[in-house]
Design a protein around this motif. Sequence first.
Motif, short mmCIF file in Angstrom:
data_model
loop_
_atom_site.label_atom_id
_atom_site.label_comp_id
_atom_site.label_asym_id
_atom_site.label_seq_id
_atom_site.Cartn_x
_atom_site.Cartn_y
_atom_site.Cartn_z
N ASP A 19 34.14 50.28 48.95
CA ASP A 19 34.73 50.23 47.60
C ASP A 19 35.95 49.33 47.51
OD1 ASP A 19 32.97 52.16 46.36
OD2 ASP A 19 34.13 53.75 47.36
N VAL A 20 36.51 48.89 48.63
CA VAL A 20 37.77 48.15 48.61
C VAL A 20 37.73 46.94 47.67
CG1 VAL A 20 39.42 46.78 49.98
CG2 VAL A 20 38.60 49.01 50.82
N PRO A 21 36.69 46.09 47.70
CA PRO A 21 36.69 44.97 46.74
C PRO A 21 36.70 45.43 45.28
CG PRO A 21 35.11 44.58 48.50
CD PRO A 21 35.57 46.00 48.64
N VAL A 26 39.30 46.22 40.04
CA VAL A 26 39.67 47.09 38.91
C VAL A 26 41.18 47.13 38.76
CG1 VAL A 26 39.65 49.47 38.05
CG2 VAL A 26 37.56 48.45 38.98
N THR A 27 41.90 47.26 39.86
CA THR A 27 43.37 47.28 39.80
C THR A 27 43.90 45.99 39.20
OG1 THR A 27 43.47 48.77 41.70
CG2 THR A 27 45.48 47.52 41.18
N ASP A 28 43.41 44.86 39.68
CA ASP A 28 43.87 43.57 39.15
C ASP A 28 43.55 43.43 37.67
OD1 ASP A 28 44.87 42.94 41.64
OD2 ASP A 28 43.33 41.45 42.11
N GLY A 70 29.29 50.15 38.32
CA GLY A 70 30.07 50.34 39.54
C GLY A 70 31.37 51.05 39.22
N VAL A 71 32.43 50.74 39.96
CA VAL A 71 33.71 51.42 39.78
C VAL A 71 34.32 51.03 38.44
CG1 VAL A 71 36.06 51.69 40.69
CG2 VAL A 71 34.11 51.61 42.26
#
Length: 165
Positions: A19-21, A26-28, A70-71
């Motif tokens: 999930d890191v990418p 999402v954070t960016d 996805g996320v």
Amino acid sequence: MAQEREEWEERIRQAVTADVPAVRAVTDAAYRPYVERIGVVPRPMEADHAADVAAGKVFVTEAPGGPVVGVAGLVVLEAFADHLFLDSVAVHPDAHGRGVGRRLLRFVDAHARALGLPEVRLYTNAMMWENQDLYPRYGYEVVERRVDGPYDRVHYRKRLLRGVS
């Protein structure tokens, strides 16, 4: 429709390495609009997402389809002896208006209770006006405003009553 909504609400899970990418993306996407307004890169954009995921601090929710696959959103949490710190909440802009943030905030409350912690703490940049309107609606109260380096932050807490969000 109700079944789909219930399944969506149950999709909050601890992030895994794969999930890191998505966590980074999402954070960016969530914080990028604030860069110009506050004049600095928000700290969550500079976080070590891989380390946070490896430490078990990140929880994600997945969209069941629609504009986001996805996320769709995430929270970064850190437990302390007397509170749960909500380090970051991020919802992809394409998922705005779908209740993602509300469900994540409810999850944070439930997670703190499951850990036996009596309150949740967080801070937001003073220039992120939207958050200052949002958090009090979810039971958060302002504790203080403090400048930390280049960040002018408003600190909040939410005291949790047993069995109540």
